[in-house]
Design an enzyme around this catalytic site. Structure first.
Site, PDB file in Angstrom:
ATOM      1  N   GLU A   1       0.781  -1.533   0.164  1.00 20.27           N
ATOM      2  CA  GLU A   1      -0.149  -0.023   0.022  1.00 20.27           C
ATOM      3  C   GLU A   1       0.891   1.635   0.056  1.00 20.27           C
ATOM      4  OE1 GLU A   1      -2.405  -0.051   2.754  1.00 20.27           O
ATOM      5  OE2 GLU A   1      -3.457  -2.546   2.252  1.00 20.27           O
TER       6      GLU A   1
ATOM      7  N   ASN B   1       2.712  -4.973  -3.034  1.00 21.67           N
ATOM      8  CA  ASN B   1       0.515  -5.345  -3.360  1.00 21.67           C
ATOM      9  C   ASN B   1      -0.343  -3.990  -2.145  1.00 21.67           C
ATOM     10  OD1 ASN B   1      -1.638  -7.287  -1.793  1.00 21.67           O
ATOM     11  ND2 ASN B   1      -1.410  -6.854  -0.069  1.00 21.67           N
TER      12      ASN B   1
ATOM     13  N   HIS C   1      -9.835  -5.869  -2.708  1.00 24.21           N
ATOM     14  CA  HIS C   1     -11.393  -5.842  -1.553  1.00 24.21           C
ATOM     15  C   HIS C   1     -12.383  -5.087  -2.486  1.00 24.21           C
ATOM     16  CE1 HIS C   1      -8.956  -7.539   1.623  1.00 24.21           C
ATOM     17  NE2 HIS C   1      -8.222  -6.822   2.072  1.00 24.21           N
TER      18      HIS C   1
ATOM     19  N   GLU D   1      -6.143 -10.461  -2.105  1.00 19.48           N
ATOM     20  CA  GLU D   1      -6.740 -10.395  -0.754  1.00 19.48           C
ATOM     21  C   GLU D   1      -8.023 -10.287  -1.082  1.00 19.48           C
ATOM     22  OE1 GLU D   1      -5.517  -7.261   1.634  1.00 19.48           O
ATOM     23  OE2 GLU D   1      -4.009  -7.757   1.356  1.00 19.48           O
TER      24      GLU D   1
ATOM     25  N   ASP E   1     -12.397 -10.262  -1.729  1.00 24.71           N
ATOM     26  CA  ASP E   1     -12.836 -10.705  -1.048  1.00 24.71           C
ATOM     27  C   ASP E   1     -14.221  -9.804  -1.016  1.00 24.71           C
ATOM     28  OD1 ASP E   1     -13.074  -8.073   0.220  1.00 24.71           O
ATOM     29  OD2 ASP E   1     -11.934  -8.947   2.575  1.00 24.71           O
TER      30      ASP E   1
END
Length: 482
Positions: free
Chosen positions: A158, A199, A235, A263, A265
């Site tokens: 990030e 990432n 996400h 990651e 979801d």
């Protein structure tokens, strides 16, 4: 994950005293890991060490469905080096050991981040020379410890704001942009075989933030820095996937780096409904198909095993139900959509919009119906000890199954070590075990505790897990605890 406040909540876990049966549909399905491997990719999940050892449903799903694991918090700076120069590797080691026992790869997460750092680091007021030395030493120590055991590292996490400018952090503010290439170089020196990633989130589609990341990767490649891949966190919000996802993955791959969904979801406003769950399944399938369409997309990692474990409700008020499994560890339409996108054929499932686990359906296959019944074997506790052992089959498919034995001690009883014996009377064969050491001779299976989980305190429990094969039937054995 991008919220420091999640650390305590995500690491907390509750040991479950009973194991629910999977639905017959799940029992008959080929595990996602096998479907993914046939497509040349991996499918992973983020895990917490405490739940792997304390929740048989959690460890059963994590061990059988996925061929890659990401430590959710266990490898972050605040977890492994809470005091300068003093390291705590217990949970990270546990996850790596679990993965090795299950023939899974591990994604290391994460070495350099603006969040979840220890207070001694964030409040240290270090100058550039000292901070650079601290960063180099931390990377060398952590990557070096797991040399040869980590497939890939999220070295940097990030880096950018939404407008594409660099995020404020101790690293950028003190060391300038050079810390990015330096961090990659130090990680490569500590483990030349590990794949090194940057990432980030909200970079899945084309836009200012993904453009900034793209330009950084292109610059790093031009410098000769050891950058191997880019992780796209993914996400997502229900029904709001970027239409440029596949094209964006491809443009990064065209730079000569691997890409991965790291990651994944898909959160929704709760309560869930059948329509929302169907849309969620479609969203998950879209992501899987986008990855499969890009040659250098190496795999997909979901974030959190079930809705009971998800970080989403604690951060996004009114949202949840973001994962592949519901709170009872039953597969949701999203699970079936992923399986289908990977080329699998899955059994139909009942509605899962209710807050409780769906009622198991009856499998159309006589073999699956006959073998979906084992839940628990009886236990024969040693004289003078009220501790017990309970055998269960959290997951079963085709000719394979995942089993567990939970050793539990009530108040007033404890064990300093444990040993389990049982007979597989229908020809079942043990293929691997974790959280214990097992051998099989003919039909007889003998298992002892691992070096780290022999002690079972009063009111506590430990769980042995294993995989096996069956043919014809899979009755639960009688387990003897000694």
């Amino acid at each position: 994950m991008r919220r420091a406040a999640l650390a305590t909540a995500v690491l907390a876990c509750t040991a479950l005293g009973a194991t629910l049966l999977p639905s017959a549909a799940q029992a008959a399905d080929t595990p996602l890991r096998d479907l993914a491997a046939a497509k040349g990719v991996y499918v992973g999940n983020a895990v917490a060490g405490g739940k792997l050892s304390g929740n048989a449903q959690y460890s059963g799903v994590a061990g059988t469905q996925f061929n890659s694991l990401t430590p959710e918090n266990a490898m972050k700076w605040g977890s492994v080096e809470p005091t300068r120069g003093s390291f705590n590797w217990a949970e990270a080691d546990q996850i790596v050991a679990f993965a090795q026992a299950h023939n899974q790869q591990v994604r290391g997460h994460t070495l350099v981040w603006h969040s979840q750092n220890p207070s001694w680091l964030t409040n240290g007021g270090f100058g550039a020379t000292e901070l650079r030395g601290i960063l180099q030493q931390h990377i060398a120590t952590e990557v070096g410890r797991y040399q040869g055991k980590i497939y890939a590292w999220d070295v940097l996490n990030e880096l950018f704001n939404e407008d594409g400018t660099y995020r404020s952090s101790p690293w950028y503010g003190t060391l300038g942009v050079g810390f990015v290439a330096d961090s990659l170089t130090w990680a490569h020196q500590a483990d030349p075989a590990a794949k090194l990633y940057i990432n980030d989130y909200n970079v899945e589609g084309l836009g200012a933030k993904s453009d900034a990341l793209y330009n950084l990767v292109r610059s790093l490649k031009a410098q000769g820095a050891p950058i191997d891949g880019v992780g796209f966190q993914a996400h997502f919000i229900l029904g709001q996937l970027p239409s440029t996802l596949q094209a964006n993955l491809q443009r990064f791959a065209d730079l000569g780096v691997d890409v991965a969904i790291t990651e994944l979801d898909v959160r929704m406003q709760t309560p869930a409904t059948d329509a929302k769950l169907a849309q969620q399944g479609s969203d998950y399938a879209t992501v899987v198909k986008a990855c499969l369409a890009v040659t250098r997309c190496r795999g997909i990692t979901a974030w959190d095993v079930s809705d009971a474990d998800s970080w989403v409700p604690s951060v996004f008020s009114g949202y949840g139900a973001a994962t592949l499994y519901d709170e009872g560890y039953q597969p949701k339409p999203a699970y079936r959509a992923v399986a289908t996108a990977l080329g699998g054929t899955v059994s139909p499932s009942p509605s899962t919009s209710a807050s409780t686990s769906p009622t198991p359906t009856t499998s159309p296959s006589p073999t699956a119906t006959a073998t979906a019944s084992p839940t628990a074997g009886t236990s024969s506790p040693p004289a003078g000890n009220r501790c017990t052992a309970a055998y269960s089959v959290p997951n079963q498919w085709n000719t394979g199954f995942s089993g567990s034995v939970t050793v539990s001690c009530p108040a007033g009883a404890s064990l300093s070590s444990w040993h389990l014996d049982w007979d597989f009377t229908a020809g079942q064969q043990l293929t691997q075990a974790w959280s214990g050491v097992c051998t099989q001779s003919g039909k007889h299976v003998s298992c002892a505790n691992a070096t780290w989980n022999g002690v079972v305190g009063a009111g506590g429990s430990v769980t042995l897990g294993f995989n096996g094969t069956w043919a014809g039937s899979n009755p639960a054995p009688v387990v003897t605890l000694s």
